[in-house]
Scaffold this motif. Structure first.
Motif, PDB file in Angstrom:
ATOM      1  N   UNK A  54      18.000 -40.786 -35.756  1.00 28.01           N
ATOM      2  CA  UNK A  54      18.724 -40.975 -37.013  1.00 28.01           C
ATOM      3  C   UNK A  54      18.261 -39.982 -38.081  1.00 28.01           C
ATOM      4  N   UNK A  55      16.928 -39.824 -38.175  1.00 29.61           N
ATOM      5  CA  UNK A  55      16.370 -38.971 -39.221  1.00 29.61           C
ATOM      6  C   UNK A  55      16.540 -37.476 -38.930  1.00 29.61           C
ATOM      7  N   UNK A  56      16.373 -37.092 -37.670  1.00 31.85           N
ATOM      8  CA  UNK A  56      16.499 -35.672 -37.281  1.00 31.85           C
ATOM      9  C   UNK A  56      17.309 -35.576 -36.001  1.00 31.85           C
ATOM     10  N   UNK A  57      18.614 -35.812 -36.077  1.00 29.73           N
ATOM     11  CA  UNK A  57      19.445 -35.835 -34.868  1.00 29.73           C
ATOM     12  C   UNK A  57      19.537 -34.484 -34.180  1.00 29.73           C
ATOM     13  N   UNK A  58      20.025 -34.525 -32.958  1.00 30.28           N
ATOM     14  CA  UNK A  58      20.188 -33.318 -32.157  1.00 30.28           C
ATOM     15  C   UNK A  58      21.209 -32.380 -32.790  1.00 30.28           C
ATOM     16  N   UNK A  59      20.877 -31.097 -32.882  1.00 28.44           N
ATOM     17  CA  UNK A  59      21.778 -30.117 -33.482  1.00 28.44           C
ATOM     18  C   UNK A  59      22.947 -29.790 -32.567  1.00 28.44           C
ATOM     19  N   UNK A  60      24.019 -29.227 -33.135  1.00 23.87           N
ATOM     20  CA  UNK A  60      25.220 -28.922 -32.348  1.00 23.87           C
ATOM     21  C   UNK A  60      24.978 -27.908 -31.232  1.00 23.87           C
ATOM     22  N   UNK A  77      21.983 -27.474 -29.836  1.00 26.79           N
ATOM     23  CA  UNK A  77      20.703 -27.856 -29.245  1.00 26.79           C
ATOM     24  C   UNK A  77      20.922 -28.831 -28.089  1.00 26.79           C
ATOM     25  N   UNK A  78      20.301 -28.584 -26.951  1.00 24.77           N
ATOM     26  CA  UNK A  78      20.414 -29.519 -25.826  1.00 24.77           C
ATOM     27  C   UNK A  78      19.510 -30.714 -26.085  1.00 24.77           C
ATOM     28  N   UNK A  79      19.799 -31.789 -25.396  1.00 25.08           N
ATOM     29  CA  UNK A  79      18.967 -32.972 -25.577  1.00 25.08           C
ATOM     30  C   UNK A  79      17.525 -32.684 -25.152  1.00 25.08           C
ATOM     31  N   UNK A  80      17.372 -31.913 -24.095  1.00 27.88           N
ATOM     32  CA  UNK A  80      16.038 -31.563 -23.613  1.00 27.88           C
ATOM     33  C   UNK A  80      15.247 -30.831 -24.693  1.00 27.88           C
ATOM     34  N   UNK A  81      15.907 -29.874 -25.346  1.00 21.37           N
ATOM     35  CA  UNK A  81      15.247 -29.108 -26.412  1.00 21.37           C
ATOM     36  C   UNK A  81      14.886 -30.026 -27.571  1.00 21.37           C
TER      37      UNK A  81
END
Length: 263
Positions: free
Chosen positions: A178-184, A186-190
């Motif tokens: 919620x605070x620092x979500x995955x970037x567009x 950016x892979x989930x692994x990263x």
């Protein structure tokens, strides 16, 4: 360690057994050969192929499955929207009422193919080394163990076992979503690696709020699981209770000792 027991019910009947085979099947499974499956069979390696051997000879279809293979296309053509469950149900009834001569023909075909199979299987088994036999045996046992674990997990869930709370780290991961979500881009692994590194750099004081919440819920969980396991023992569901929590009941007092105390 968890004790497991084999539980059978009325659902373990012939029909129940057939329905369990209607899941996505491999080519070696009888119903797949009979043409009964929700979707095309998923190609998978046999145990022999997993140890670098050619696949073993296939067992011939029994008279019943030969009957299903012959009759299914006719039944589906006449009822395009029929479900797999209904196919099995109707073909089972049709087999019971089938003409004796038809059953005799299918039995003769099966017997002939069975003789060929036995001969081929004998030659195949003679080519296996002791190491290969041991490896195949272990793979079979691994499959049995995995199935038992799946069944136990399902049984535990059905009996309402309390869920173990998330660790402090997993709570942090959840909050970061919620605070620092995955970037567009950016892979989930990263994202996960970056978030894990952030947790690693945290000081003990920064982790403390997550730790406190985790400890608090863990204490609630321990009490709940203790009550639940005691209940399971009383109800006779010992197979879902952790080994360390099984306590032998006290020995029953003899009538003589009880009378002696009263005197």
């Amino acid at each position: 360690m968890i004790f497991t027991t084999t539980l059978q019910s009325a659902r373990g009947s012939l029909f129940g057994s057939l329905m369990s085979k209607v899941r996505p099947l491999t080519p070696n499974r009888p119903l797949a050969a009979a043409g009964i499956s929700h979707s095309p069979a998923v190609q998978s390696k046999t145990l022999e192929e997993q140890v670098g051997l050619p696949p073993r000879p296939k067992k011939p279809l029994t008279p019943y499955f030969r009957f299903m293979r012959e009759q299914r296309p006719k039944l589906v053509a006449a009822n395009p929207k029929i479900t797999t469950i209904e196919v099995v149900r109707q073909l089972s009834k049709s087999w019971s009422d089938a003409d004796a001569k038809l059953k005799e023909r299918l039995q003769a075909e099966y017997k002939k193919d069975q003789e060929v199979y036995v001969e081929q299987r004998t030659k195949y088994d003679a080519t296996l080394t002791d190491d290969q036999r041991a490896e195949i045996k272990q793979l079979k046992q691994d499959l049995v163990d995995a199935k038992e674990r799946r069944q136990l997990r399902k049984r535990v869930k059905e009996l309402g076992r309390p869920k173990k709370p998330a660790s402090a780290f997993l709570r942090f991961i959840a909050s970061e979503r919620t605070n620092s979500p995955q970037g567009p881009k950016q892979t989930y692994r990263e994202w996960h690696q970056k978030t894990t590194a952030k947790w690693t750099r945290f000081t003990d004081s920064e982790k403390e709020s997550y730790m406190q919440e985790s400890r608090k819920e863990l204490e609630i969980y321990r009490k709940a699981i203790s009550v639940w396991e005691e209940k399971m023992i009383r109800l006779g569901h010992i197979d879902v209770v952790r080994h360390g929590n099984l306590i032998d009941p006290p020995e029953p007092k003899s009538r003589k000792s009880h009378v002696a105390k009263e005197k």
